[in-house]
Write an enzyme that holds these catalytic residues in place. Structure first.
Site, PDB file in Angstrom:
ATOM      1  N   GLU A  49      63.309  23.560  70.604  1.00 17.51           N
ATOM      2  CA  GLU A  49      63.089  22.654  69.694  1.00 17.51           C
ATOM      3  C   GLU A  49      63.531  21.428  69.947  1.00 17.51           C
ATOM      4  O   GLU A  49      64.863  21.071  70.586  1.00 17.51           O
ATOM      5  CB  GLU A  49      64.175  23.043  68.397  1.00 17.51           C
ATOM      6  N   ASP A  60      72.332  17.677  59.906  1.00 21.13           N
ATOM      7  CA  ASP A  60      73.070  17.903  61.236  1.00 21.13           C
ATOM      8  C   ASP A  60      74.456  17.509  61.241  1.00 21.13           C
ATOM      9  O   ASP A  60      75.039  16.720  60.542  1.00 21.13           O
ATOM     10  CB  ASP A  60      72.456  17.162  62.114  1.00 21.13           C
TER      11      ASP A  60
END
Length: 265
Positions: A49, A60
């Site tokens: 990724e 995140d």
């Protein structure tokens, strides 16, 4: 089938679990990003990724937020990332690459143009954490209308519940199971019902089921190993690279060891 689907089929045939990493593009620079992609292929990582830095990475935690910020400060942008992917492909690198990015980057580029550029550059999939299922119509249409387009990897979480069959109905590549509530990098603090949640996803999914968020070592997923088809490591992998000064051998050692331990019977 694209590279992701080919890789998943090969793993199934061998009876192996997938090891997937997340890395932020552009750290410590674009040349090193390309080197780390190639080193991971050598080490046996199954899918990468590749994080496209964004100013407001809402899904995140602090590690990836900081990495994203530093990469932007270094001048990383989507054009440079596309160029880097094209270059590693031209150098013979065949590891599946999935863009992890926020939808504003795609909208700003132009949805159709973005999908076409991904296809041209050799990007195999995309994960878009801020794009709910109900709002995926435009990107899905662009993917359908582009030959050999990347796959859209779907995210599900412990609160997806009855939505899971709908989300996964036409899903391709693999399903990304978020293992905890909140943001990335929470140090194996998995949701209290993570086992039953993963079992429910596995029961309806026609594609491999991957578990991510908070994973550091293969032992973290040992209790779920009979359910999932693979594990995704992000924040811990970024920390490891930073602490080693982005040393290629340290990356190779970690990826090779994790993959081996994940597949110990």
């Amino acid at each position: 089938m694209n590279r992701i689907e080919n890789a998943m089929a090969a793993l199934k045939e061998k009876g192996e679990k997938a090891f997937i990493t997340y890395m932020t593009a552009g750290l410590p620079d674009m040349e090193k990003t390309k080197e780390i992609i190639k080193v991971q292929e050598e080490a046996g990582t199954d899918v990468i990724e590749l994080g496209v830095p964004f100013s407001d990475p809402a899904a995140d935690g602090p590690v990836i937020q900081d990495a994203s910020y530093r990469s932007i400060q270094l001048g990383t942008n989507i054009h440079k990332i596309f160029k880097a992917v094209e270059e590693v492909r031209n150098e013979g690198c065949e590891i599946p690459i999935v863009f992890m990015l926020y939808y504003n980057t795609i909208l700003h580029y132009g949805v159709d143009a973005f999908v076409k550029k991904c296809t041209q550059a050799g990007v195999d999939g995309m994960i878009i954490p801020d794009l709910p299922f109900e709002e995926q119509g435009e990107i899905k249409e662009a993917l359908r209308n582009t030959p050999d387009a990347p796959v859209l990897v779907q995210l599900v979480s412990p609160v997806s519940k009855k939505r899971v069959p709908m989300i996964l109905e036409d899903a391709r590549g693999f399903v990304y199971c978020v293992s905890s509530m909140g943001v990335t990098g929470q140090a194996a603090d998995f949701h209290k019902n993570v086992i039953s949640y993963l079992e429910e996803v596995k029961a309806v999914s026609k594609i491999p089921v991957m578990m991510g968020f908070g994973i550091r070592t293969a032992s973290d997923v040992e209790p779920m190993k009979d359910i999932i088809d693979g594990a995704i490591v992000g924040s811990h992998f970024i920390r490891l690279m930073e602490e080693s000064g982005y040393d290629a051998e340290a990356v190779k050692e970690y990826c090779g060891s994790f993959k081996s331990e994940l597949n110990q019977k």
